[in-house]
Enzyme design. Structure first.
Site, PDB file in Angstrom:
ATOM      1  N   THR A 198       3.798 -38.027  47.203  1.00  0.00           N
ATOM      2  CA  THR A 198       4.185 -37.205  46.048  1.00  0.00           C
ATOM      3  C   THR A 198       5.473 -36.449  46.328  1.00  0.00           C
ATOM      4  OG1 THR A 198       1.888 -36.995  45.340  1.00  0.00           O
ATOM      5  CG2 THR A 198       3.448 -35.381  44.464  1.00  0.00           C
ATOM      6  N   CYS A 199       5.568 -35.818  47.481  1.00  0.00           N
ATOM      7  CA  CYS A 199       6.763 -35.027  47.821  1.00  0.00           C
ATOM      8  C   CYS A 199       8.016 -35.896  47.850  1.00  0.00           C
ATOM      9  CB  CYS A 199       6.585 -34.343  49.170  1.00  0.00           C
ATOM     10  SG  CYS A 199       5.179 -33.217  49.210  1.00  0.00           S
ATOM     11  N   SER A 200       7.892 -37.077  48.406  1.00  0.00           N
ATOM     12  CA  SER A 200       9.042 -37.970  48.538  1.00  0.00           C
ATOM     13  C   SER A 200       9.475 -38.584  47.220  1.00  0.00           C
ATOM     14  CB  SER A 200       8.713 -39.094  49.527  1.00  0.00           C
ATOM     15  OG  SER A 200       8.546 -38.569  50.820  1.00  0.00           O
ATOM     16  N   THR A 228       5.540 -37.515  52.646  1.00  0.00           N
ATOM     17  CA  THR A 228       4.305 -37.720  51.895  1.00  0.00           C
ATOM     18  C   THR A 228       4.662 -38.341  50.546  1.00  0.00           C
ATOM     19  OG1 THR A 228       4.378 -35.491  51.011  1.00  0.00           O
ATOM     20  CG2 THR A 228       3.123 -35.809  53.050  1.00  0.00           C
TER      21      THR A 228
END
Length: 162
Positions: free
Chosen positions: A50-52, A48
């Site tokens: 933001t997570c990445s 995703t």
């Protein structure tokens, strides 16, 4: 369920990871954290945006400094299957210290009290973003995000207290 907090003992659980021989291993959280200072951080999903681009790189970039301050393990937990987590880990070629662990059915996330219901977005039950500093299974710092925010769960916040 009430979210985990400072002073709590982390629950045990089993998370999946592929080892260096590409064999799927089922790892006990307590076996990874017992008698050690560890960071457990969670994100809603692999790959995703933001997570990445935010929490994972913050821990990769700061891993050496975290290790120099006594952190034995840095554990990333996401509600994904182990195959997805293995593929995601491979995208971070500079990573040497973070274990990408799969919480297939969100059982461990549920035990932590950190579920995030993204059913309206077609993603089902996921994890809130969080980072926990744990010393011999006891939570010393609990940085838990609200909604989809990324403001308190990065490596820099953990570094402030080490």
């Amino acid at each position: 369920m009430v979210p985990i907090k400072v002073g709590d003992v982390i629950p045990n659980g089993t998370l999946g990871q592929f080892d260096s021989e590409d064999q799927l291993q089922q790892l006990s959280v307590h076996s990874l954290a017992s008698g050690k200072k560890v960071i457990i951080f969670g994100v809603p999903g692999a790959f995703t945006p933001t997570c990445s681009m935010q929490p994972v790189p913050s821990f990769i970039t700061n891993a050496e400094e975290l290790k120099s301050k006594g952190v034995a393990e840095i554990l990333l937990v996401s509600v994904n299957d182990p195959f997805v987590m293995k593929a995601w880990a491979k995208t971070y070629t500079e990573n040497k210290h973070i274990k990408f662990l799969a919480d297939r059915s969100a059982a461990y996330t549920h035990a932590l009290g950190l579920e995030l219901d993204l059913g309206e977005k077609g993603l089902g039950i996921r994890s809130r973003r969080f980072s926990l500093l744990v010393d011999d299974l006891k939570v010393k710092v609990a940085n838990i995000e609200e909604g989809g925010a990324f403001t308190v769960s990065g490596a820099d916040e953990i570094l402030k207290v080490l």
